[in-house]
Structure formats: C-alpha cells, structure tokens
Write an enzyme that holds these catalytic residues in place. Structure first.
Site, short mmCIF file in Angstrom:
data_model
loop_
_atom_site.label_atom_id
_atom_site.label_comp_id
_atom_site.label_asym_id
_atom_site.label_seq_id
_atom_site.Cartn_x
_atom_site.Cartn_y
_atom_site.Cartn_z
CB CYS A 383 -0.99 0.03 1.34
SG CYS A 383 -2.25 1.02 0.84
CG HIS A 520 -3.79 -3.74 2.66
ND1 HIS A 520 -2.94 -3.27 3.65
CD2 HIS A 520 -4.37 -2.61 2.02
CE1 HIS A 520 -2.58 -1.88 3.73
NE2 HIS A 520 -3.62 -1.47 2.97
CD GLU A 522 -1.61 -6.81 4.86
OE1 GLU A 522 -1.90 -5.52 5.32
OE2 GLU A 522 -1.17 -7.01 3.79
#
Length: 566
Positions: A383, A520, A522
C-alpha cells in the site's frame, strides 16, 4: 436451525476472546460443523476505519469491502469460512439503522427505546450474520461481544443476547465467559476472586455462564478451578484453564483436551464425529521446528503497538513456516530513519514497508526504500510501501526532483501519487471522492482483480490474474507511468476496470527481489497455505542470506597475500 454460542469477557479487556472464539470454531469445524463467527463492538463509531491503529490495532478488510475489527482476521485464520460485512457490527451501526427506520416512519409513531427497538435490532443483525433461517445458514454461530461485563456500553448487547437465548430455548444457545485469574507474585498464588465477581455480575443481568474460560499466565490447578466452580455456579467440568502459550495455534488443542467442544456439543444437542486436530498438531510442529532463520525490518509508523500490523505479522510467520524458517521481525520507527541513520537496515535479510496514512514518518520510509533498492536487499512494499517506493524511484532514478504524493505535498511539481476521484467499488458501484470528502468509508475497499503482465516477477507469483483486498485513497498517477517505465520501473499489474497500478517491481537483472503492491495481501494469508507473495518474499530473503553467507565464506577462504620482507 442455527445454534448460537455467545462469548463474553470480564475483569479486563484484551483477554483473548477473539482467539478463544476462533479456536472453538476451529474445533467445531473439525467435527464437520459449518461454523461462522460474529463480532459485536460496543463503541459508537460506525466502523473502526477512522480509528487510530495505536488505539484499536489494525483494521481488517473483508472481500466485500468492510472495515472491521482485527478479530475477524483471527477468525479467517482459524476457520475456512470467509468473513463478510455482516460478521462485524457496532453500536454506531445499530443506532444508525434504528434512527433511519424512525425517520422513515417504520415504527408507526411509537417511542423508540433501547428496549425493545435497539435490542431487537441487535438480534436482527446477529441473525443476518449467521444467515439465520436461510438455505445457507450455518450450524453454529459464535458471537463474540466486545468489552467487559459491567461496561455501560455493553449492556444493550448483553440484554439482546439474553432475550435471544430465552426465545430460542436452552438447547439452542450456550454462554462462554472469559475471565482473568491473576498470579500475585507477592503471595505466590492465583487469585480467583475477580472471576467469582464477574460471574456474579453476569448472573445479575440474567445470564448464567455454561463455561468459564479462565485466563492466566499458567495452568490453573484443580483446587482453584473447584473453588471457581462453587462460587460461580458453573459445574467443575465447565471451568476450563486457558494459559499463555508461545503460539496461538496451540489453543485449539489446549481447549479440546479439556473437553470444551464436547461441552458445547452436549449443551446444543449436536451429534458429530470426534474432533480431528491433526492439521493443528502439524502446524504447531512446523512452528517449533524451523530449519533456519531470517530477519525482517518492518519500517512503519505505528510500531509502538504490534497489533497495528497483526495480519502482516501472521502472514510473515505463515510464509516462514512454508519455507521452514523462523521469521524474526524487528519494528523500525520510520521517523527515526534519515540518510544518516538508514544504514542500520543493512543487518537485515529483508526490508518491508507496510501501509499507513499521513505525512508523519514518510521520508523515513522513502529512505528505507532507497536503501533496499541501492543495496539490493529484498524489498516488499504494501500500500503506502508501494507508493513510497514509486516516489523514491521517481526522485532518484527518473530524475523527477521533489516528486511526491499529493497526500503529503499538495503543491509537489511531480505528483506521481495522487487522489483518484472516481472509481468502481468491489460490487461495481461508481464511487466519487475529493480532498475534502469524509474520511470514513471513502476509500477503495474490498477485493478487486488485476491483470498481471507476462514474464514479470509478479506473474511467477500470481499467474495471469490477481484478486486482492484494498484499503487506500491515493493511487499511482497514470500521467507518470510512461516516464517511470522508460526509467526502468516495471508496472506489472493493472486493475481490470480503471487500469490503475497494482504492482510495481524492478527487473531481476537490476535487483534480486523488489516488489511494491497497492493492495493488502496479508488479509488473505492462512497458516495452512501462507500467501504466494509472502512465501516468495521470504524465499527471496533466504536466498539473499545464503548468497551473502557463501560470499563471506569465499572471502574468508581467500589465501593471504604474502608480502616479501626486505
């Protein structure tokens, strides 16, 4: 019909209700049940999207674009079910919904009150999250109520679930209460009084716990558990010890061995096969038996609270397990990095710059990206981490002096990162925003797909298409992409709708592994599979570590130069 397990907490917050709820869900899922989890947050914010990560921890984003509590990340890492907007709601959302109905006249002139209107709305939201009375309803919905018993904010939620349990009948709901049993070092003993009091508080509002999960820094002996049972009106077999462990993935086995899932299934009249926790045992074994180690510098601005990067921490550890390596994360405050201090990052095998908002600490992140690029240290930017890598490349490679993001410098002569004013959301809805738009709910949110360029590093990781979750306002400025490409930056993925930059990288003949992503990743990592991007990143850091080690050995093995004496 869906059965419900309501999870409450007492004495103090942050006891691990989310971990306990997720672990219980994992055990029930291993018994063949279809399970979901719902988190009720008693704060008045509509969602945590505008809350400081240092106060609330990370904001977890779902596929359908909800900004939610970090506990939903735990839920997704424990069970197969993916979370949705309906799996997390707040007091703010409840009141907003009730007030909208009042304005429309839905209450037909009645006085709108906490009971029944707010409590009924809470029950409707819970049923919506469980898909209650629908063809795809779950077998068990575990409902975690945020805060602690005794908080004024939590009372409407507790009253709502009390009513819900009463209406559904005793075999369709169960109450699990987490409490804290402190170890008093001066006395050399565990103290059960706080747990006795919180169980009493729960009974005073009409809820009798079926199970007490007693949190402590050590296993609680039988004598103390019997004492808790006597004064809390919970049978001894319902008082379960939940102690500190070095990895949360040990919790399902811990709770199962004390019979928690059996107690819940008996209470809810659920007839299932025995739990099979082999995958959890294998996972714990992999965690405890790494073959090597790798060090990562996480250069962020919210490093004072590790929960600010909870999913990121877990994703790195998952990738470590896939690569049979222990990942050691060192948090580096980006405000401390300058051109004079950035060389401290040379000791790490990889550099990772996570997301963030605002100008504070940004120049330190840019320093980190430059240091990784120039010293060929594996770099992953997420990001904002992608954006600072783009800014750094524009300044020092493409020759765009003072290039910046309009988020940090609205008057920059080269806005290589800028605010996009119109885009389509995850569901195809056209959204608009400008610099003065409200902060809450105005970002590009949720899962979106991008096309990946062939023959790129990103393609070797993802294939032709990547679908990931987003949470950001600013984008790489399309007007500068050709300039950046000509200078050597690879734009390896663009969104399918607006053709916005999603992945940037450096050619591998220039840098061994340098990737920035606007999304993102994750949020989609799991302990079973890791995530392809993080798996590749940790593999690259291990290769880098091995190459440096071999080079050092070769240097050491060189014969000494003999200097003739005179």
């Amino acid at each position: 019909m869906t059965k419900f397990v309501f999870v409450t907490g007492g004495v103090v917050s942050s006891l691990g209700k989310g971990i306990a709820s997720g672990a219980l869900a994992a055990i029930l899922e291993s018994r063949g049940l279809k399970v979901t989890l719902i988190k009720l947050d008693p704060y008045i914010n509509v969602d945590p999207g505008t809350m400081s990560p240092l106060q609330h921890g990370e904001v977890f984003v779902t596929d359908d674009g909800a900004e939610t509590d970090l506990d939903l990340g735990h839920y997704e890492r424990f069970i197969e079910t993916r979370m949705r907007k309906a799996n997390n709601f707040t007091t703010g959302q409840i009141y907003q919904s009730v007030l909208d109905k009042e304005r429309r006249g839905d209450y037909l002139g009645k006085t709108v009150q906490v009971i029944p209107h707010i409590t009924n709305e809470i029950q409707d939201f819970i049923k919506r999250g469980a898909r209650y009375d629908t063809p795809d309803a779950v077998d068990v919905a575990i409902v975690e109520i945020g805060g602690t018993v005794g908080d004024i904010e939590s009372l409407p939620f507790l009253e709502a679930v009390r009513q819900m349990s009463l209406r559904m009948g005793p075999n369709n709901s169960a109450f699990v209460h987490l409490s804290y049993v402190p170890w008093i070092a001066a006395a050399g003993e565990l103290k059960t009084k706080p747990t006795q009091h919180t169980a009493k508080q729960l009974r005073e509002i009409g809820i009798q716990a079926d199970v007490l999960l007693c949190r402590a820094d050590r296993p609680i002996p039988t004598e103390e558990r019997d004492k808790i049972s006597l004064f809390s009106n919970v049978p001894a077999w319902g008082v379960i010890s939940m102690w500190d462990v070095d990895t949360i993935y040990k919790v399902p086995r811990m709770l199962h061995e004390q019979g928690l899932d059996g107690l819940i299934c008996d209470k809810l009249r659920l007839h299932t096969p025995p739990a099979n926790l082999k995958r959890w045992d294998d996972l714990v074994y992999a965690t405890e038996h790494p073959q090597t180690e790798v060090s990562i510098a996480m250069v962020g601005k919210y490093v004072d609270l590790s929960d600010s990067y909870k999913s990121l921490n877990e994703a790195l550890r998952h990738a470590g397990m896939k690569n049979h390596a222990k990942v050691v994360i060192t948090y580096v405050d980006s405000e401390t990095l300058t051109p004079d201090t950035v060389s401290s990052l040379a000791q790490f095998d990889g550099i990772l710059v996570p997301g963030g908002f605002g100008v504070r600490g940004v120049e330190g992140k840019i320093c980190a990206a430059r240091f990784a690029r120039e010293n060929k240290i594996p770099y992953l930017g997420i990001c904002l981490g992608m954006q600072v890598a783009t800014i750094e490349f524009a300044r020092h490679v493409a020759g765009l002096k003072d290039a910046n993001s309009t988020e940090f410098d609205p008057l920059t002569p080269h806005p290589v990162i800028a605010l996009i004013t119109e885009w389509k959301d995850a569901d195809g809805t056209i959204k608009t925003r400008h610099a003065k738009s409200d902060l809450g709910g105005t970002m590009r949110l949720g899962a979106q797909s991008s096309d990946v360029s062939p023959n790129s590093l990103a393609h070797s990781i993802y294939g032709d298409v990547v679908t990931e979750r987003h949470r950001h306002r600013y984008e790489a400025n399309v007007n500068y992409l050709d300039t950046l490409r000509k200078s050597g930056l690879v734009i390896s993925a663009l969104t399918q709708r607006e053709h916005l930059t999603e992945i940037v990288e450096l050619p591998q003949d220039v840098h061994p592994w340098f990737v920035g992503v606007q999304f993102h990743p994750e949020f989609k990592s799991t302990p079973w599979d890791g995530h392809p991007l993080f798996n590749a990143y940790i593999a690259a850091t291990l290769e880098q570590r091995s190459a440096l080690s071999q080079a050092k050995k070769a240097e050491t093995a060189k014969p000494l130069k003999v200097v003739a004496s005179t």
